[in-house]
Scaffold this motif. Structure first.
Motif, mmCIF file in Angstrom:
data_model
loop_
_atom_site.group_PDB
_atom_site.id
_atom_site.type_symbol
_atom_site.label_atom_id
_atom_site.label_comp_id
_atom_site.label_asym_id
_atom_site.label_seq_id
_atom_site.Cartn_x
_atom_site.Cartn_y
_atom_site.Cartn_z
ATOM 1 N N GLU A 25 -2.423 2.178 3.574
ATOM 2 C CA GLU A 25 -1.830 2.615 2.460
ATOM 3 C C GLU A 25 -0.777 1.587 1.772
ATOM 4 O O GLU A 25 -0.885 1.302 0.615
ATOM 5 C CB GLU A 25 -1.105 3.985 2.844
ATOM 6 N N ALA A 26 0.035 0.978 2.545
ATOM 7 C CA ALA A 26 1.083 0.225 2.110
ATOM 8 C C ALA A 26 0.202 -1.152 1.703
ATOM 9 O O ALA A 26 0.389 -1.810 0.675
ATOM 10 C CB ALA A 26 2.029 -0.221 3.266
ATOM 11 N N GLU A 27 -1.060 -1.661 2.305
ATOM 12 C CA GLU A 27 -1.932 -2.576 1.885
ATOM 13 C C GLU A 27 -2.458 -2.310 0.728
ATOM 14 O O GLU A 27 -2.691 -3.205 -0.293
ATOM 15 C CB GLU A 27 -2.914 -3.088 2.997
ATOM 16 N N ARG A 28 -2.710 -1.250 0.235
ATOM 17 C CA ARG A 28 -3.499 -0.677 -0.823
ATOM 18 C C ARG A 28 -2.259 -0.718 -2.041
ATOM 19 O O ARG A 28 -2.876 -1.177 -3.124
ATOM 20 C CB ARG A 28 -4.047 0.669 -0.656
ATOM 21 N N VAL A 29 -1.294 -0.136 -1.776
ATOM 22 C CA VAL A 29 -0.192 -0.109 -2.976
ATOM 23 C C VAL A 29 0.102 -1.652 -3.328
ATOM 24 O O VAL A 29 0.347 -2.155 -4.511
ATOM 25 C CB VAL A 29 1.087 0.609 -2.231
ATOM 26 N N SER A 30 0.086 -2.606 -2.159
ATOM 27 C CA SER A 30 0.629 -3.880 -2.280
ATOM 28 C C SER A 30 -0.430 -4.628 -3.152
ATOM 29 O O SER A 30 -0.063 -5.336 -4.186
ATOM 30 C CB SER A 30 0.869 -4.554 -1.032
ATOM 31 N N ARG A 31 -1.718 -4.373 -3.011
ATOM 32 C CA ARG A 31 -2.607 -4.818 -3.885
ATOM 33 C C ARG A 31 -2.762 -4.433 -5.352
ATOM 34 O O ARG A 31 -2.880 -5.175 -6.425
ATOM 35 C CB ARG A 31 -4.167 -4.654 -3.293
ATOM 36 N N GLU A 32 -2.381 -3.124 -5.560
ATOM 37 C CA GLU A 32 -2.396 -2.688 -6.823
ATOM 38 C C GLU A 32 -1.055 -3.085 -7.560
ATOM 39 O O GLU A 32 -1.073 -3.556 -8.587
ATOM 40 C CB GLU A 32 -2.236 -1.057 -6.801
#
Length: 71
Positions: A25-32
């Motif tokens: 989830e942290a990686e997804r938010v970082s990409r967003e």
């Protein structure tokens, strides 16, 4: 981290692999965030934020003209 621990394996079986879920989830938010910040990082023009106008004064004290005999 705790791959060889039976307690960790049991917790994962009962509750799921929370650290891995949080990492994903942290990686997804970082990409967003990176995607959202691209216009700012590339120097593209971004419209200025709109600031609301200050409220118009509803009443303003002004000096009164001198009364009779006060000049």
């Amino acid at each position: 981290m705790f791959q060889d621990s039976p307690i960790y394996d049991r917790l994962i079986a009962e509750r799921g692999d929370i650290p891995t879920q949080v990492r994903r989830e942290a990686e997804r938010v970082s990409r967003e965030v990176e995607f959202a910040m691209q216009p700012l990082l590339s120097g593209g023009s971004v419209p200025a934020p709109v600031r609301p106008a200050p409220p118009a004064p509803t009443w303003q004290r002004s000096a009164l003209p001198p009364g009779p005999g006060q000049l």
